[in-house]
Each structure stands twice: as structure tokens, then as C-alpha cells.
Design a protein around this motif. Sequence first.
Motif, PDB file in Angstrom:
ATOM      1  N   VAL A   3       0.853  -1.401  -0.224  1.00 19.46           N
ATOM      2  CA  VAL A   3       0.034  -0.152  -0.295  1.00 19.46           C
ATOM      3  C   VAL A   3       1.128   1.667   0.504  1.00 19.46           C
ATOM      4  O   VAL A   3       2.290   1.105  -0.070  1.00 19.46           O
ATOM      5  CB  VAL A   3      -0.961  -0.093   1.384  1.00 19.46           C
ATOM      6  N   ALA A   4       0.452   2.092   0.119  1.00 16.88           N
ATOM      7  CA  ALA A   4       1.345   3.764  -0.218  1.00 16.88           C
ATOM      8  C   ALA A   4       0.223   4.265   0.995  1.00 16.88           C
ATOM      9  O   ALA A   4      -0.973   4.501   0.570  1.00 16.88           O
ATOM     10  CB  ALA A   4       1.459   3.976  -1.906  1.00 16.88           C
ATOM     11  N   GLY A   5       1.531   5.671   1.041  1.00 16.90           N
ATOM     12  CA  GLY A   5       0.534   7.346   1.486  1.00 16.90           C
ATOM     13  C   GLY A   5       1.758   8.209   0.918  1.00 16.90           C
ATOM     14  O   GLY A   5       2.590   8.256   0.906  1.00 16.90           O
ATOM     15  N   CYS A   6       0.413   9.510   0.034  1.00 18.53           N
ATOM     16  CA  CYS A   6       0.655   9.858   0.091  1.00 18.53           C
ATOM     17  C   CYS A   6       0.427  12.138   0.526  1.00 18.53           C
ATOM     18  O   CYS A   6      -0.035  11.448   0.754  1.00 18.53           O
ATOM     19  CB  CYS A   6       0.513  10.410  -1.269  1.00 18.53           C
ATOM     20  N   ASP A   7       1.373  12.108   0.916  1.00 20.25           N
ATOM     21  CA  ASP A   7       1.424  13.604   1.579  1.00 20.25           C
ATOM     22  C   ASP A   7       1.803  14.802   1.005  1.00 20.25           C
ATOM     23  O   ASP A   7       2.615  15.417   0.598  1.00 20.25           O
ATOM     24  CB  ASP A   7       1.929  13.181   3.336  1.00 20.25           C
ATOM     25  N   VAL A   8       0.297  15.598   0.275  1.00 16.00           N
ATOM     26  CA  VAL A   8       0.815  16.722  -0.057  1.00 16.00           C
ATOM     27  C   VAL A   8       0.266  17.738   0.527  1.00 16.00           C
ATOM     28  O   VAL A   8      -0.719  18.379   1.087  1.00 16.00           O
ATOM     29  CB  VAL A   8      -0.197  17.129  -2.038  1.00 16.00           C
ATOM     30  N   GLY A   9       2.234  18.305   1.200  1.00 12.26           N
ATOM     31  CA  GLY A   9       2.040  19.753   1.870  1.00 12.26           C
ATOM     32  C   GLY A   9       2.491  20.615   1.311  1.00 12.26           C
ATOM     33  O   GLY A   9       2.074  20.794   0.081  1.00 12.26           O
ATOM     34  N   SER A  10       1.904  22.082   1.977  1.00 13.80           N
ATOM     35  CA  SER A  10       2.396  23.649   1.597  1.00 13.80           C
ATOM     36  C   SER A  10       3.972  23.889   1.267  1.00 13.80           C
ATOM     37  O   SER A  10       3.802  24.320  -0.567  1.00 13.80           O
ATOM     38  CB  SER A  10       1.791  24.509   2.143  1.00 13.80           C
ATOM     39  N   LEU A  11       4.754  23.136   1.635  1.00 15.78           N
ATOM     40  CA  LEU A  11       5.792  23.194   1.379  1.00 15.78           C
ATOM     41  C   LEU A  11       7.261  21.974   0.220  1.00 15.78           C
ATOM     42  O   LEU A  11       7.266  22.092  -0.694  1.00 15.78           O
ATOM     43  CB  LEU A  11       6.896  23.453   2.200  1.00 15.78           C
ATOM     44  N   THR A  12       6.904  20.974   1.500  1.00 18.20           N
ATOM     45  CA  THR A  12       7.259  19.999   0.507  1.00 18.20           C
ATOM     46  C   THR A  12       5.979  18.158   0.286  1.00 18.20           C
ATOM     47  O   THR A  12       4.976  18.631   1.243  1.00 18.20           O
ATOM     48  CB  THR A  12       8.072  19.106   1.122  1.00 18.20           C
ATOM     49  N   THR A  13       5.755  17.667  -1.024  1.00 22.65           N
ATOM     50  CA  THR A  13       5.162  16.130  -0.877  1.00 22.65           C
ATOM     51  C   THR A  13       5.402  15.127  -0.552  1.00 22.65           C
ATOM     52  O   THR A  13       6.806  14.904  -0.812  1.00 22.65           O
ATOM     53  CB  THR A  13       4.579  16.098  -2.188  1.00 22.65           C
ATOM     54  N   LYS A  14       5.513  14.567   0.084  1.00 21.72           N
ATOM     55  CA  LYS A  14       5.926  12.883   0.934  1.00 21.72           C
ATOM     56  C   LYS A  14       5.365  11.612  -0.190  1.00 21.72           C
ATOM     57  O   LYS A  14       4.374  12.110  -0.111  1.00 21.72           O
ATOM     58  CB  LYS A  14       5.779  12.912   2.289  1.00 21.72           C
ATOM     59  N   ALA A  15       5.700  10.481  -0.058  1.00 24.23           N
ATOM     60  CA  ALA A  15       5.033   9.206  -0.297  1.00 24.23           C
ATOM     61  C   ALA A  15       6.397   8.330   0.487  1.00 24.23           C
ATOM     62  O   ALA A  15       7.155   7.842   0.318  1.00 24.23           O
ATOM     63  CB  ALA A  15       5.433   8.978  -1.783  1.00 24.23           C
ATOM     64  N   VAL A  16       5.240   7.723   0.904  1.00 26.84           N
ATOM     65  CA  VAL A  16       5.626   5.917   1.227  1.00 26.84           C
ATOM     66  C   VAL A  16       4.693   5.402   1.157  1.00 26.84           C
ATOM     67  O   VAL A  16       3.807   4.856   0.646  1.00 26.84           O
ATOM     68  CB  VAL A  16       5.313   5.841   2.693  1.00 26.84           C
ATOM     69  N   ILE A  17       6.238   4.092   1.176  1.00 26.88           N
ATOM     70  CA  ILE A  17       5.412   2.721   0.336  1.00 26.88           C
ATOM     71  C   ILE A  17       6.062   1.751   1.101  1.00 26.88           C
ATOM     72  O   ILE A  17       6.781   1.298   1.905  1.00 26.88           O
ATOM     73  CB  ILE A  17       6.688   1.815  -1.150  1.00 26.88           C
ATOM     74  N   LEU A  18       4.692   1.202   1.941  1.00 24.39           N
ATOM     75  CA  LEU A  18       4.819  -0.315   2.944  1.00 24.39           C
ATOM     76  C   LEU A  18       3.853  -1.150   2.694  1.00 24.39           C
ATOM     77  O   LEU A  18       3.302  -1.842   1.760  1.00 24.39           O
ATOM     78  CB  LEU A  18       3.679   0.927   4.126  1.00 24.39           C
ATOM     79  N   ASN A  19       4.716  -2.660   3.062  1.00 23.70           N
ATOM     80  CA  ASN A  19       4.026  -3.868   3.038  1.00 23.70           C
ATOM     81  C   ASN A  19       3.466  -3.907   4.653  1.00 23.70           C
ATOM     82  O   ASN A  19       3.302  -3.290   5.606  1.00 23.70           O
ATOM     83  CB  ASN A  19       4.669  -5.059   2.172  1.00 23.70           C
ATOM     84  N   GLN A  20       3.210  -5.432   4.976  1.00 28.01           N
ATOM     85  CA  GLN A  20       3.113  -5.840   5.959  1.00 28.01           C
ATOM     86  C   GLN A  20       4.213  -5.344   7.191  1.00 28.01           C
ATOM     87  O   GLN A  20       3.063  -5.688   8.977  1.00 28.01           O
ATOM     88  CB  GLN A  20       2.523  -7.532   5.800  1.00 28.01           C
ATOM     89  N   LYS A  21       4.896  -5.493   7.120  1.00 29.75           N
ATOM     90  CA  LYS A  21       6.547  -5.265   8.045  1.00 29.75           C
ATOM     91  C   LYS A  21       7.044  -3.728   7.721  1.00 29.75           C
ATOM     92  O   LYS A  21       7.683  -3.294   8.807  1.00 29.75           O
ATOM     93  CB  LYS A  21       7.019  -6.668   8.406  1.00 29.75           C
ATOM     94  N   SER A  22       6.626  -3.432   6.782  1.00 24.87           N
ATOM     95  CA  SER A  22       8.229  -2.500   6.587  1.00 24.87           C
ATOM     96  C   SER A  22       7.989  -1.677   5.757  1.00 24.87           C
ATOM     97  O   SER A  22       6.824  -1.579   4.709  1.00 24.87           O
ATOM     98  CB  SER A  22      10.155  -3.280   6.792  1.00 24.87           C
ATOM     99  N   ILE A  23       8.574  -0.738   5.447  1.00 24.20           N
ATOM    100  CA  ILE A  23       8.559   0.354   4.867  1.00 24.20           C
ATOM    101  C   ILE A  23       9.995  -0.144   3.652  1.00 24.20           C
ATOM    102  O   ILE A  23      11.243  -0.228   3.420  1.00 24.20           O
ATOM    103  CB  ILE A  23       9.328   1.334   5.126  1.00 24.20           C
ATOM    104  N   LEU A  24       9.318   0.032   2.250  1.00 25.80           N
ATOM    105  CA  LEU A  24       9.847  -0.440   0.911  1.00 25.80           C
ATOM    106  C   LEU A  24      10.687   0.591   0.516  1.00 25.80           C
ATOM    107  O   LEU A  24      12.334   0.428  -0.660  1.00 25.80           O
ATOM    108  CB  LEU A  24       8.719  -1.063   0.622  1.00 25.80           C
TER     109      LEU A  24
END
Length: 262
Positions: A3-24
Motif C-alpha cells: 500500500v502507499a500514502g501520499c502527503d501533499v503539504g504546502s512546502l513539500t510532498t512526501k510518499a511512502v510505500i509500505l508492506n505488512q512489516k516495513s517501509i519499502l
Amino acid sequence: MIVAGCDVGSLTTKAVILNQKSILGHAIVNSTFRPEESAREVMEKALAASGLSIGDIKFCVGTGYGRDRVPFVGKVVSEIACHAKGAHWLLPSVRTVIDIGGQDCKAIKVDARGNVVKFFTNDKCAAGTGRFLEVMAKLMGLSLDELGRLSNQAGEALQLASTCTVWAQAEVVHHLNAKKSKADIAASVNRAMAGRVAILARSVGTEKAVCMTGGVAKNMGVISSLEKLLGVNIRRLRQDPQIIGALGAAVFARERMEGASR
């Protein structure tokens, strides 16, 4: 399940890819005036870092100011809930999360499951936000990293009488013209920032483990001053504090998929 999460902030945008146990994989890019473009760029970088393609992502949650403009997310969640969830995923004992972003500051009380119990936010004034530090660093001809590191070299205890960004700039200029050392001025800026944040943190209470998220959590001068003001040790997270909102969004995405499978 990925799965993934995307954080679109005012200054920076971040994304994280995650499985069951860890950040990929994860990535951070500067935000543009088009949130959808920032989201696509950061997701491409995070996918490249993890060796995956967009087709591998089963579900993505969006958060941040631009969350409603991200075309590939299946659900949006507030950044307050995402920072709480992300911090708790990394540090299950955490009960107080202080998130200092570019344009606002939040103090969040969380429960044993990482859910928000109570929060206070300052989004009306630049003081107490990353923008305050950015303005002061530029005025002093320093990078944000230098502004944080220089606090350790401070000798004279200077004070900024005002927490207003506009008036504080005038005070910094006065200290520079008086030939005060940049280390002393940097320490005074970081203390002023911490003082504003401490008021917010006390409003929710600093119970048990306390951590900081957001870009300002990389500024050791602010952290050190905040620890003294609150009388607590601020726990360091084992991931870049700037990606915690995106991480929390990914955790929400995983919970959504697990709920669907059940």
C-alpha cells in the motif's frame, strides 16, 4: 499486500510505500502549485526507490493540504490523524505527537492504538512553524541545517522579545548590526520557536512518550530548547520525521485493505 500514502503539504510532498512489516521506499519533493503533479512526481520517486510500479500498489491514502487533488488515492484522511498514526506505528508507546510543518504546528494526544484523542493547532500565524525558521535563516544567510546546528555553539543568551515573525526579524537585524555571533542569534531564534510550540504542547498535555514529526524535528536546537521547556525527553523516531504523515496515510491504507479482506 503493498500500500502507499501520499502527503501533499504546502512546502513539500512526501510518499511512502509500505508492506505488512516495513517501509519499502519513500521520497520527498518540493511542492508545486499543482498538487496532482507534485503527487505524481513523489510517487514515481518512491516507487523507483522500492523497485515497484504503480500496478503493485493495492490501495493509496492521501493526506495534507492538497489531498483532494491527488488522482490516484482511494481515500483521504486528515494530516492530524496521519501524523498520529504514523508516529504510533514507529513508536507504539507515544502518547503526544508534536508536528511542526511549513505553515502550521499541531500538538496531538493519541491513544494506545494511535487514534487522535485531542489536538490543538496553530495555523493563523507563522510563528511556531517552519516558515518562521525559514525566514530567520534566510535573513542570517544560513541554511536551515546550519540554523539548527549553530545553537550548540552559542555563548551569550540572547532573547527575542517578540514571537511575531515580522517583529522578530527586526530584532534579528538589530543583533546582526550589533555584531552578535550568528550562533547566539540562531540559539535565540530556536528558543523563541520552542517557546511558541511549548504553549501548544501544554494544551494537550505531554504524557509518557513524546515525539516530534515534520521538517522542524530535524532542528536539534529547537528540540533541545523544547525538552527544557517541557521537562521531557523527546523521543527520536527511526525514520525521517518529514515522512511521518505519508507513513500514517500508508498505515491507514493497510488497515483499509485488511478490513476489506476480513
